[in-house]
Design a protein around this motif. Sequence first.
Motif, PDB file in Angstrom:
ATOM      1  N   VAL A  94       0.867  -1.274   0.013  1.00 40.30           N
ATOM      2  CA  VAL A  94       0.091  -0.198  -0.029  1.00 40.30           C
ATOM      3  C   VAL A  94       0.784   1.324  -0.126  1.00 40.30           C
ATOM      4  CG1 VAL A  94      -1.948   1.189   1.221  1.00 40.30           C
ATOM      5  CG2 VAL A  94      -1.654  -1.149   1.500  1.00 40.30           C
ATOM      6  N   LEU A  95       0.702   2.046  -1.182  1.00 39.08           N
ATOM      7  CA  LEU A  95       1.517   3.220  -1.046  1.00 39.08           C
ATOM      8  C   LEU A  95       1.047   4.343  -0.175  1.00 39.08           C
ATOM      9  CD1 LEU A  95       2.608   3.314  -5.135  1.00 39.08           C
ATOM     10  CD2 LEU A  95       3.759   2.378  -2.930  1.00 39.08           C
ATOM     11  N   VAL A  96       1.640   5.332   0.031  1.00 40.46           N
ATOM     12  CA  VAL A  96       1.103   6.614   0.686  1.00 40.46           C
ATOM     13  C   VAL A  96       0.009   7.247  -0.116  1.00 40.46           C
ATOM     14  CG1 VAL A  96       1.647   8.741   1.529  1.00 40.46           C
ATOM     15  CG2 VAL A  96       3.221   7.166   1.976  1.00 40.46           C
ATOM     16  N   SER A  97       0.087   7.241  -1.286  1.00 40.40           N
ATOM     17  CA  SER A  97      -1.060   7.703  -2.320  1.00 40.40           C
ATOM     18  C   SER A  97      -2.319   7.020  -2.167  1.00 40.40           C
ATOM     19  CB  SER A  97      -0.760   7.712  -3.582  1.00 40.40           C
ATOM     20  OG  SER A  97      -0.396   6.309  -4.011  1.00 40.40           O
ATOM     21  N   GLY A  98      -2.228   5.815  -1.464  1.00 39.57           N
ATOM     22  CA  GLY A  98      -3.376   4.807  -1.354  1.00 39.57           C
ATOM     23  C   GLY A  98      -3.524   3.925  -2.545  1.00 39.57           C
ATOM     24  N   GLU A  99      -2.536   3.917  -3.422  1.00 33.20           N
ATOM     25  CA  GLU A  99      -2.479   2.762  -4.598  1.00 33.20           C
ATOM     26  C   GLU A  99      -2.119   1.653  -3.751  1.00 33.20           C
ATOM     27  OE1 GLU A  99       0.040   1.917  -8.608  1.00 33.20           O
ATOM     28  OE2 GLU A  99       0.134   3.691  -7.623  1.00 33.20           O
ATOM     29  N   ARG A 100      -2.782   0.561  -4.283  1.00 37.88           N
ATOM     30  CA  ARG A 100      -2.105  -0.869  -4.079  1.00 37.88           C
ATOM     31  C   ARG A 100      -1.638  -1.678  -5.180  1.00 37.88           C
ATOM     32  NH1 ARG A 100      -4.576  -3.497   0.537  1.00 37.88           N
ATOM     33  NH2 ARG A 100      -5.615  -2.080   1.999  1.00 37.88           N
ATOM     34  N   ILE A 101      -0.612  -2.326  -4.850  1.00 34.47           N
ATOM     35  CA  ILE A 101       0.014  -3.013  -5.939  1.00 34.47           C
ATOM     36  C   ILE A 101       0.292  -4.481  -5.247  1.00 34.47           C
ATOM     37  CG2 ILE A 101       2.215  -3.456  -7.244  1.00 34.47           C
ATOM     38  CD1 ILE A 101       3.082  -0.167  -6.871  1.00 34.47           C
ATOM     39  N   ALA A 102      -0.350  -5.511  -5.889  1.00 34.69           N
ATOM     40  CA  ALA A 102      -0.521  -6.848  -5.691  1.00 34.69           C
ATOM     41  C   ALA A 102       0.866  -7.541  -5.692  1.00 34.69           C
ATOM     42  CB  ALA A 102      -1.418  -7.532  -6.360  1.00 34.69           C
ATOM     43  N   PHE A 103       1.314  -8.397  -5.063  1.00 31.92           N
ATOM     44  CA  PHE A 103       2.337  -9.145  -5.295  1.00 31.92           C
ATOM     45  C   PHE A 103       2.395 -10.817  -4.642  1.00 31.92           C
ATOM     46  CE2 PHE A 103       2.506  -7.787  -0.696  1.00 31.92           C
ATOM     47  CZ  PHE A 103       2.806  -9.246  -0.018  1.00 31.92           C
ATOM     48  N   ASP A 104       2.982 -11.388  -5.800  1.00 32.63           N
ATOM     49  CA  ASP A 104       3.132 -12.782  -5.327  1.00 32.63           C
ATOM     50  C   ASP A 104       4.629 -12.890  -4.784  1.00 32.63           C
ATOM     51  OD1 ASP A 104       0.999 -14.278  -7.285  1.00 32.63           O
ATOM     52  OD2 ASP A 104       2.007 -12.830  -8.430  1.00 32.63           O
ATOM     53  N   ARG A 105       5.462 -12.310  -4.754  1.00 28.70           N
ATOM     54  CA  ARG A 105       6.598 -12.405  -3.904  1.00 28.70           C
ATOM     55  C   ARG A 105       7.204 -10.986  -3.579  1.00 28.70           C
ATOM     56  NH1 ARG A 105       5.211 -16.942  -3.550  1.00 28.70           N
ATOM     57  NH2 ARG A 105       6.267 -18.875  -4.152  1.00 28.70           N
ATOM     58  N   LEU A 106       7.618 -10.832  -2.243  1.00 35.06           N
ATOM     59  CA  LEU A 106       7.978  -9.423  -1.994  1.00 35.06           C
ATOM     60  C   LEU A 106       9.424  -9.651  -1.244  1.00 35.06           C
ATOM     61  CD1 LEU A 106       7.212  -6.516  -1.310  1.00 35.06           C
ATOM     62  CD2 LEU A 106       6.256  -7.407   0.982  1.00 35.06           C
ATOM     63  N   LEU A 107      10.049  -8.542  -1.792  1.00 36.88           N
ATOM     64  CA  LEU A 107      11.588  -8.307  -1.031  1.00 36.88           C
ATOM     65  C   LEU A 107      11.619  -7.131  -0.294  1.00 36.88           C
ATOM     66  CD1 LEU A 107      14.279  -9.111  -0.614  1.00 36.88           C
ATOM     67  CD2 LEU A 107      14.757  -8.130  -2.843  1.00 36.88           C
ATOM     68  N   LEU A 108      11.855  -7.023   0.991  1.00 38.34           N
ATOM     69  CA  LEU A 108      12.015  -5.770   1.637  1.00 38.34           C
ATOM     70  C   LEU A 108      13.524  -5.695   1.815  1.00 38.34           C
ATOM     71  CD1 LEU A 108       9.515  -6.579   4.656  1.00 38.34           C
ATOM     72  CD2 LEU A 108       9.266  -5.047   2.515  1.00 38.34           C
ATOM     73  N   ALA A 109      13.925  -4.420   1.248  1.00 34.57           N
ATOM     74  CA  ALA A 109      15.204  -4.214   0.970  1.00 34.57           C
ATOM     75  C   ALA A 109      15.196  -2.527   1.195  1.00 34.57           C
ATOM     76  CB  ALA A 109      15.924  -4.146  -0.440  1.00 34.57           C
ATOM     77  N   THR A 110      14.683  -2.288   2.680  1.00 32.47           N
ATOM     78  CA  THR A 110      14.467  -1.166   3.019  1.00 32.47           C
ATOM     79  C   THR A 110      15.639  -0.134   3.585  1.00 32.47           C
ATOM     80  OG1 THR A 110      13.615  -1.940   5.096  1.00 32.47           O
ATOM     81  CG2 THR A 110      12.081  -1.037   3.349  1.00 32.47           C
ATOM     82  N   GLY A 111      16.726  -0.702   3.859  1.00 32.31           N
ATOM     83  CA  GLY A 111      17.964  -0.283   4.461  1.00 32.31           C
ATOM     84  C   GLY A 111      18.122   0.131   5.963  1.00 32.31           C
ATOM     85  N   ALA A 112      18.865   1.245   5.863  1.00 32.46           N
ATOM     86  CA  ALA A 112      18.915   1.736   7.227  1.00 32.46           C
ATOM     87  C   ALA A 112      18.723   3.398   7.189  1.00 32.46           C
ATOM     88  CB  ALA A 112      20.131   1.458   7.924  1.00 32.46           C
ATOM     89  N   THR A 113      18.407   4.135   8.461  1.00 34.25           N
ATOM     90  CA  THR A 113      18.391   5.586   8.410  1.00 34.25           C
ATOM     91  C   THR A 113      19.468   5.976   9.464  1.00 34.25           C
ATOM     92  OG1 THR A 113      16.951   7.364   8.545  1.00 34.25           O
ATOM     93  CG2 THR A 113      16.735   5.532  10.158  1.00 34.25           C
ATOM     94  N   ALA A 114      20.045   6.917   9.070  1.00 33.49           N
ATOM     95  CA  ALA A 114      21.037   7.697  10.140  1.00 33.49           C
ATOM     96  C   ALA A 114      20.537   7.889  11.530  1.00 33.49           C
ATOM     97  CB  ALA A 114      21.378   9.087   9.654  1.00 33.49           C
ATOM     98  N   ARG A 115      21.038   7.601  12.478  1.00 30.98           N
ATOM     99  CA  ARG A 115      20.832   7.612  14.051  1.00 30.98           C
ATOM    100  C   ARG A 115      20.565   8.963  14.504  1.00 30.98           C
ATOM    101  NH1 ARG A 115      20.081   3.668  17.839  1.00 30.98           N
ATOM    102  NH2 ARG A 115      21.260   2.156  16.486  1.00 30.98           N
ATOM    103  N   PRO A 116      19.607   9.699  15.025  1.00 29.56           N
ATOM    104  CA  PRO A 116      19.662  10.888  15.126  1.00 29.56           C
ATOM    105  C   PRO A 116      20.523  11.226  16.508  1.00 29.56           C
ATOM    106  CG  PRO A 116      17.478  10.052  15.572  1.00 29.56           C
ATOM    107  CD  PRO A 116      18.164   9.000  15.172  1.00 29.56           C
ATOM    108  N   LEU A 117      20.873  12.349  16.492  1.00 35.69           N
ATOM    109  CA  LEU A 117      21.483  12.960  17.842  1.00 35.69           C
ATOM    110  C   LEU A 117      20.429  13.402  18.808  1.00 35.69           C
ATOM    111  CD1 LEU A 117      24.401  13.323  19.307  1.00 35.69           C
ATOM    112  CD2 LEU A 117      24.525  15.599  18.127  1.00 35.69           C
ATOM    113  N   ALA A 118      20.420  12.897  19.893  1.00 35.48           N
ATOM    114  CA  ALA A 118      19.372  13.289  20.898  1.00 35.48           C
ATOM    115  C   ALA A 118      19.763  14.549  21.905  1.00 35.48           C
ATOM    116  CB  ALA A 118      18.677  12.071  21.475  1.00 35.48           C
TER     117      ALA A 118
END
Length: 404
Positions: A94-118
């Motif tokens: 489900v995209l932020v726009s609301g669009e849906r994309i069906a999948f038979d197989r899915l790969l999550l390659a979402t990586g990492a994000t910089a750790r913030p300085l608190a």
Amino acid sequence: MGGDRIFVVVGAGLAGAKAAETLRAEGFDGRVVLLGEEDRRPYDRPSLSKGFLRGERGAAAPWVHPAEFYADNDIELRVGERVAALDRENRDVVLVSGERIAFDRLLLATGATARPLAVPGANRPSVHYLRTMADAEALRSAVDGAERVAVVGGGWIGTEVAASARRLGRKVALLERRGSPLQTVLGVRMGEVFRDLHAENGVELHTGVTVTEIVEAGVRTDRGLVEADLVVVGIGVRPRVELARAAGLSIEDGIVVGEHLETSSPGIYAAGDVATVRHPLLGRKVRVEHWANAHGQGPVAARNMLGHNVVHSEVPFFFSDQYDLGMEFRGVARPSDELVVRGDVDAREFIAFWLSGGRVTAAMNVNVWDSGQLLEALIAQRAEVSADLLRSAELPSLVRSLAL
């Protein structure tokens, strides 16, 4: 092969791009959708803190593939698309726009994000992070207009940014809460090698300090003010597991996957910085954040999405170039591992080994360039070897003898 099946890859970094490439190379003729949150096509990250940041000739944007590659291979690359949710029951992205994309197989390659300085003031305009190409472009512009740069964090990003800023002629201060840069990953003795390297190249080192606030004049610590008009934060990254967690997938340090990189939900895979997997050579679960891991796991995940049952068993690898020191690191070391060094540390021409239970868990060659494949074989063999042999034996004969 594939027909009307739809394979979706969430994350258009190196792992995702190599997975999409591999699907086509393996003959999959179904639909391949590659979704990227950034507004540009997949690129490599290692040069962002080195030549790309310095604006060197020949260090242009490090694209994974030429612009025409995706259309030529019928890969639907959609940049600037953020995924809001995974609908496991209906097999939809489900995209932020609301669009849906069906999948038979899915790969999550979402990586990492910089750790913030608190700390207070961490959101000041003078504070920069380096994770994306856009970050590198903004930081390069900021360095051009800066006189004094303070780098918070003495890991790989912090030390490489410090080295790049010095090569650009800026005054640089490096702040690290431990006794030396890179101490967490390399231990005290090897951390001191990098501490001395930066000191000799004019970096003002502040070790054993705690950052308490970012102010207009620079960085305030528990030991006083470090003056700077530009602050770069490099204190590590966090795996981007939000989608996976919300979808009910198993999470530990990252998204937990089996040896074939499949998550706790059949048909959904994970690869790259975000995946936690039991490594067959190391004998324990690890999450590796380096280029070579993403480069290797993306294709393995793609082949397993096609049912090939491939195991990712490559020895983890990364490299760094700082001033006149070039190094390659293989394996994964723990602080408790025994350190063995051969060569001349003072001249910065040596090989460091880490041993656990008499087996080499990691090796780092510094300004020694004829040993990479031998070191990789030494780690992969998992044979017992003494510290004395590592210090003195010829590497080719040692590796051959251990293979017998």
